[in-house]
Motif scaffolding. Sequence first.
Motif, PDB file in Angstrom:
ATOM      1  N   ALA A   1      29.553  19.262  41.463  1.00  0.00           N
ATOM      2  CA  ALA A   1      28.908  19.816  42.657  1.00  0.00           C
ATOM      3  C   ALA A   1      28.521  18.741  43.654  1.00  0.00           C
ATOM      4  O   ALA A   1      28.429  18.992  44.851  1.00  0.00           O
TER       5      ALA A   1
ATOM      6  N   ARG B   1      30.586  19.485  51.333  1.00  0.00           N
ATOM      7  CA  ARG B   1      29.984  20.786  51.594  1.00  0.00           C
ATOM      8  C   ARG B   1      30.196  21.222  53.043  1.00  0.00           C
ATOM      9  O   ARG B   1      30.362  22.411  53.324  1.00  0.00           O
TER      10      ARG B   1
ATOM     11  N   ASN C   1      39.667  21.950  41.259  1.00  0.00           N
ATOM     12  CA  ASN C   1      39.072  20.665  41.647  1.00  0.00           C
ATOM     13  C   ASN C   1      39.864  19.464  41.132  1.00  0.00           C
ATOM     14  O   ASN C   1      39.355  18.350  41.105  1.00  0.00           O
TER      15      ASN C   1
ATOM     16  N   ALA D   1      35.713  24.278  44.624  1.00  0.00           N
ATOM     17  CA  ALA D   1      35.102  24.001  45.923  1.00  0.00           C
ATOM     18  C   ALA D   1      35.490  22.637  46.478  1.00  0.00           C
ATOM     19  O   ALA D   1      35.327  22.376  47.669  1.00  0.00           O
TER      20      ALA D   1
ATOM     21  N   ARG E   1      27.717  25.589  41.335  1.00  0.00           N
ATOM     22  CA  ARG E   1      28.303  25.907  42.645  1.00  0.00           C
ATOM     23  C   ARG E   1      29.549  25.069  42.913  1.00  0.00           C
ATOM     24  O   ARG E   1      29.813  24.647  44.039  1.00  0.00           O
ATOM     25  N   GLU E   2      30.340  24.850  41.872  1.00  0.00           N
ATOM     26  CA  GLU E   2      31.538  24.022  42.005  1.00  0.00           C
ATOM     27  C   GLU E   2      32.795  24.858  42.226  1.00  0.00           C
ATOM     28  O   GLU E   2      33.902  24.312  42.328  1.00  0.00           O
TER      29      GLU E   2
ATOM     30  N   SER F   1      31.480  32.997  48.948  1.00  0.00           N
ATOM     31  CA  SER F   1      30.276  32.427  48.343  1.00  0.00           C
ATOM     32  C   SER F   1      30.649  31.364  47.323  1.00  0.00           C
ATOM     33  O   SER F   1      31.736  31.405  46.733  1.00  0.00           O
ATOM     34  N   TYR F   2      29.736  30.427  47.131  1.00  0.00           N
ATOM     35  CA  TYR F   2      29.866  29.505  46.013  1.00  0.00           C
ATOM     36  C   TYR F   2      29.606  30.266  44.723  1.00  0.00           C
ATOM     37  O   TYR F   2      28.858  31.250  44.697  1.00  0.00           O
TER      38      TYR F   2
ATOM     39  N   LEU G   1      34.528  28.358  44.476  1.00  0.00           N
ATOM     40  CA  LEU G   1      34.429  29.106  45.730  1.00  0.00           C
ATOM     41  C   LEU G   1      35.158  30.429  45.567  1.00  0.00           C
ATOM     42  O   LEU G   1      36.342  30.450  45.204  1.00  0.00           O
TER      43      LEU G   1
ATOM     44  N   THR H   1      33.664  22.762  53.222  1.00  0.00           N
ATOM     45  CA  THR H   1      33.713  24.032  52.494  1.00  0.00           C
ATOM     46  C   THR H   1      32.899  25.104  53.202  1.00  0.00           C
ATOM     47  O   THR H   1      33.322  26.268  53.298  1.00  0.00           O
ATOM     48  N   ASP H   2      31.736  24.746  53.715  1.00  0.00           N
ATOM     49  CA  ASP H   2      30.945  25.704  54.485  1.00  0.00           C
ATOM     50  C   ASP H   2      31.718  26.193  55.708  1.00  0.00           C
ATOM     51  O   ASP H   2      31.692  27.386  56.044  1.00  0.00           O
TER      52      ASP H   2
END
Length: 429
Positions: free
Chosen positions: A4, A9, A333, A413, A223-224, A217-218, A226, A12-13
Amino acid sequence: MSTAHRFDRGHTDDLMSFLAASPSPYHAVANAAARLEKAGFRQLAETDAWDASTGGKFVIRGGALIAWYVPEGATAATPFRIIGAHTDSPNLRVKPRPDTGAHGWRQIAVEIYGGTLLNTWLDRDLGLSGRITLRGGEHRLVHVDRALLRVPQLAIHLDRAVNEGLTLDRQRHMTPLWGLGDVREGDLVRFVAEEAGVGADEITGWDLMTHSVEPPSYLGRDRELLAGPRMDNLVSVHAGTAAMAAAVSSEALPYIPVLAAFDHEENGSQSDTGAEGPLLGNVLERSVFARGGAYEDRARAFAGTICFSSDTGHAVHPNYAERHEPGHHPVANGGPILKTNANQRYATDGGGRAAFTEACDRAGVPWQHFVSNNSVPCGSTIGPITAARHGIATVDIGIAILSMHSARELCGADDPHLLASVLTAFLAG
């Protein structure tokens, strides 16, 4: 071990925002175009004469976008570096006479688009999106992003064997409901007209489809992961757009960077906005000729061109590992995947592998192999089509995901940012 802390981020966001704002190919193209314009690109009309000016340019045709950046010093024979992707995803699309229903339920008639995992559209809150066409030919985007429709599944009490194998009839079982009462002809068009702020009599055509209103959402303890819709293939469209925007700041590029985001890949690419159509070739040739080139320059430019066809592939599934090639298990990942198929369902060859690994090395990004199990038929992409139609060296790449063609797919993610980093390194030359 948790990853994570590693992924970007911010990237990804931003991808999550892009996915949520792009429920249809037309929205995806509009959003990509807005990002390119912010980076200094300008839109050209296909009906206008094009000049030899440098800088970023793009054209839009329906749900497809072709963008290119002409650097200072480019000649008519300067080769291209192309990122290929597609804007469409499997879903339920509204039929020409949409108003239907039975037994006191009002429903919307839909057609199955692409290789949809039908069961993933059951008992899911659906919105409506796409475009309408007004008198005079103007197109208007529509995005009703609230719980509007639903395809209800039959209760287990009425199908005791459902957990032994669900069988769905594409015509009888996939019609969403959206209200109660008698069927009223023209009801959907009146509703869409009201949402768009136009009169119903102004609408002369539409290209409408459903989408899940659940936002990306993660996922997971750390939260690794998506989860989200349309990762196949908006992850690549988003990454390619970011790479094109970054290319503007590169100096002395020996290539002309190109983003080709096609429509209709999920049903064979045979359209004027699909990879098998003439759009990409026309744009590239016009670019050559606008810079004073002739056929010889076009041939030289295409001979030196390479395309990264970026699309999603299959991560190894922990519950179905036997469906995967035992020596090639891409993981979430683990970085972008290089897709290979000896029967040319993917266009990668040894030279393509070298180009891909070079870009990964420059970006400092790990990568993985993807090969299909010999007993499981292999899908395909725009890669072989691009290679065959234009005589362009093409490499098939992407990221590994689970639940491909579901209404809601899953990836690592980290991987979208890693893919964007490789595509940026590729365009930087």
